[in-house]
Design a protein around this motif. Sequence first.
Motif, PDB file in Angstrom:
ATOM      1  N   LYS A  37       0.805  -1.227   0.000  1.00 41.85           N
ATOM      2  CA  LYS A  37       0.000   0.000   0.000  1.00 41.85           C
ATOM      3  C   LYS A  37       0.835   1.273   0.000  1.00 41.85           C
ATOM      4  O   LYS A  37       0.299   2.357  -0.222  1.00 41.85           O
ATOM      5  CB  LYS A  37      -0.956  -0.007   1.198  1.00 41.85           C
ATOM      6  CG  LYS A  37      -2.184  -0.894   0.987  1.00 41.85           C
ATOM      7  CD  LYS A  37      -3.176  -0.712   2.101  1.00 41.85           C
ATOM      8  CE  LYS A  37      -4.456  -1.497   1.842  1.00 41.85           C
ATOM      9  NZ  LYS A  37      -5.356  -0.834   0.924  1.00 41.85           N
ATOM     10  N   PHE A  38       2.135   1.157   0.236  1.00 41.24           N
ATOM     11  CA  PHE A  38       2.965   2.365   0.192  1.00 41.24           C
ATOM     12  C   PHE A  38       3.007   2.953  -1.221  1.00 41.24           C
ATOM     13  O   PHE A  38       3.364   4.117  -1.402  1.00 41.24           O
ATOM     14  CB  PHE A  38       4.384   2.058   0.688  1.00 41.24           C
ATOM     15  CG  PHE A  38       5.200   1.163  -0.214  1.00 41.24           C
ATOM     16  CD1 PHE A  38       5.984   1.691  -1.226  1.00 41.24           C
ATOM     17  CD2 PHE A  38       5.196  -0.219  -0.027  1.00 41.24           C
ATOM     18  CE1 PHE A  38       6.752   0.873  -2.049  1.00 41.24           C
ATOM     19  CE2 PHE A  38       5.957  -1.041  -0.836  1.00 41.24           C
ATOM     20  CZ  PHE A  38       6.729  -0.498  -1.856  1.00 41.24           C
ATOM     21  N   MET A  39       2.576   2.172  -2.231  1.00 40.19           N
ATOM     22  CA  MET A  39       2.567   2.667  -3.605  1.00 40.19           C
ATOM     23  C   MET A  39       1.215   3.238  -4.011  1.00 40.19           C
ATOM     24  O   MET A  39       1.106   3.901  -5.037  1.00 40.19           O
ATOM     25  CB  MET A  39       2.953   1.540  -4.572  1.00 40.19           C
ATOM     26  CG  MET A  39       4.325   0.950  -4.289  1.00 40.19           C
ATOM     27  SD  MET A  39       4.724  -0.357  -5.446  1.00 40.19           S
ATOM     28  CE  MET A  39       4.790   0.613  -6.936  1.00 40.19           C
ATOM     29  N   GLY A  40       0.177   2.943  -3.224  1.00 40.11           N
ATOM     30  CA  GLY A  40      -1.156   3.410  -3.562  1.00 40.11           C
ATOM     31  C   GLY A  40      -2.160   2.276  -3.552  1.00 40.11           C
ATOM     32  O   GLY A  40      -1.802   1.103  -3.369  1.00 40.11           O
ATOM     33  N   ASP A  41      -3.419   2.604  -3.762  1.00 41.90           N
ATOM     34  CA  ASP A  41      -4.482   1.600  -3.734  1.00 41.90           C
ATOM     35  C   ASP A  41      -4.698   0.988  -5.107  1.00 41.90           C
ATOM     36  O   ASP A  41      -5.790   1.056  -5.695  1.00 41.90           O
ATOM     37  CB  ASP A  41      -5.785   2.227  -3.217  1.00 41.90           C
ATOM     38  CG  ASP A  41      -5.729   2.497  -1.719  1.00 41.90           C
ATOM     39  OD1 ASP A  41      -5.095   1.695  -1.010  1.00 41.90           O
ATOM     40  OD2 ASP A  41      -6.288   3.509  -1.280  1.00 41.90           O
TER      41      ASP A  41
END
Length: 811
Positions: free
Chosen positions: A713-717
């Motif tokens: 999730k550190f990259m986005g949903d």
Amino acid sequence: MSDTNSIYPVPDNPLSVAKLPTLHTSSREAAIANIRNSLRCGQQQMADWKSGPLAVSAVPGAGKSTGMAAAAAIAIARQYQNHNSLRPQIRRQLVVVTFTRSAAANIKAKIRKYLREDLSLPQTGFVVYTLHGLALNIASRHPQLSGLELDYVTLITPNQSHRFIRTAVEKWIANNPRLYAKLMEGMQFDGEETERLRRQSVLRTEVLPELATTAIHEAKSSGILPEDLDQLSQQSTDAYEVLKIAAGLYEQYQNLMRDRDFIDYDDMILAALRVLDDESARKIEQKQVFAVFEDEAQDSSPLQTKLLEILASGEEDGEMGGWGEGGTITNSESKIQNLKSKINLIRVGDPNQAINSTFTPADPIYFRQFCQECDSQGLLATMNQAGRSSRIIIETANFALEWVNSLYQKNQKQSETYPLPLPFRNQRILPVDYNDPQKNANPAAVGRGVEIYTPRDIHHTVELLSKRIIELFPQDNENNGSAAILVRENRQGTWLSQALRPICKQHNILLYDVGEQDRHSHVPEEILAILQFCDRPHSADYLKAALGVLVKRRLIEPQDLNALASLPEEFLYPSPLAPLQTEVVKKAGDLCRDLLNAHLELPLYQLISFIALKLEYQQAELATADKLSERINQQIFGNISMARMLGVLSEIVSSERFEPVDTEDSEARYTKRNQLTIITMHKAKGLDWDYVFLPFLHENLIPGKFWVPPQRKFMGDFTLSEVARAQIRAALHGERTLPDVIAAWEQAKHLKIAEEYRLFYVAMTRAKRLLWISAAQEAPFTWSKPDNLQKQPASPVFNALKREFTECVVG
């Protein structure tokens, strides 16, 4: 997937034809008429085909293979008539293409039976292939054009954990520090070292291998080269430059394959297209074919479709337009339409049974387009009558299809942002006519025909299942029917098998767990992962892979493997100052240390057997491990070392040369009478049973939710792989602009949910006389932890069926 055993060339010796019994023309016409009259209306449209394109949209249980076999036999008979009644050396043949080897063997036997028993013709004039078998046959006949020297290449099926994919990832990271830094940064990053190591592990072992596997397969199967994908990436504006990353990974992968003389299944199709790009070779191949019949057309990829269209065109002037390097189309749209108007091609399929498009490049849109083009010319046949199931099961399946479509239409009106196609083609299943030739068509229902249960929990589900199975399999009856439990994932099947085995043994019911029988084929890969860890325990990648095997074998609890693998020394040998480990982590560490100690204490020739015992392999798996150990020890004799052992084992895993030879027909093995089969819904496609059980119909699996694992999730949903897939398909579908990340993710969610509903539809239509469905009130959130029960909402379509068919609700 080549199927060389399915090739039946025309005899070179003319006497071999002349000696066979023959019929006069009038008698043969009567025989053809008899075959035609034995078919249903939709099947007769296939039998009446003489030339040109024909699309056939068939519902489940409509008799596609029977109709195709009959049409094939009639077409072959007419070819004989066109060549002066069995003139020797008949040049042109019918090419029949299907999806699997078992389906090829089935349709081949039916065609031969029609030719032999009904038409008194030699069993020649046709060939049956899988798609890849056809491509390999063409490529191997023209090695200089195809570039495939089969004596010097090795065929592989790269998956996310394949060493070529992993190596391509490492090479890409080394060559693209800017793009890799963007991924590491994600949405926000404070620079903390532990978090940096964790993200690095996630990217190198999960995100990038998954992106590479998905994007390479999608692009390559569509004729898109790495440079094409890189050019396409310029149309995208996302911050991570997903398609540019995918193009770089694709380029590294292709370089590795070329340097090592390896090929994958997409290379077979591309090699065949390179052959057909040569005018002389194309004419040679086309002059051997008078028509092409394709089954399961909804599962074809773009290049597979083009291969069949070229082969079926049979144009004498060869003016078909060119194919660019790699198979990209270079001719004009008008020439494509001209080609399609001249092809002798029957494509049979069911868009409503397209269940492979979320994990393969198969895209039902192409068969739908073919159906639309043929329909506009009056060349669409509809096989909507099916005799497989009882009427109540047909009604239930039709309702489910229409309910899902209406749900999508309702949601589409509420949100007009992303117009998306309906999951199903509006095609109802109809029962057959009263005088249908099929024996026991639309058989009488057992009990209510459809039974709907809502058990308290999964243990209550087993009680209800057991009770119904015992009723259906009385011990004093040797003619009991066939039954199957269809599960959404293998872990459900494993749990059910363990729960039901004592009960089945007590009542003399044969239980066949397909997943258990198939699991031994994964033994070499699991052993390799453990040995690589033993050889290099401080490698984060190898430690994570070994822990993944232990989780899969349910020897340790599922946990954040990235956190453990990011600091191997601290996990394996914690210092007194290290944070206290939980009991779950301690158990994993103890097991890993046992493996490392065995490497130090045991001779190499005993190591594989020890690992097999440590992984708690069952009897079949232990036998496979022993066979593997014996083979490796023979190959490294005289040069015994861990490096040599790993090299031999890596070659076995990479080249897939340790697959067991299966002599029994899988369809017969799975559908035996007096047997309860546990099988996944995907694997059940094409099969049927008298009684079908569908437990665990919960919303988190059907239709499921597209979710991002917490560690990513550190990259986005969203996930990079699904964004890349949606953007590549948008380009292939001719959309003017590529969807941005949000739109691509929405399209990916739609594709996934629609396919899950189609999978449920396929599962329902496997039943002949009884469809048993249930959704327990309490079930695991994940089947890796089946004992952790919690309230789980039922699938929306299950609730709709429960409301509509109140007379089928039990309890």
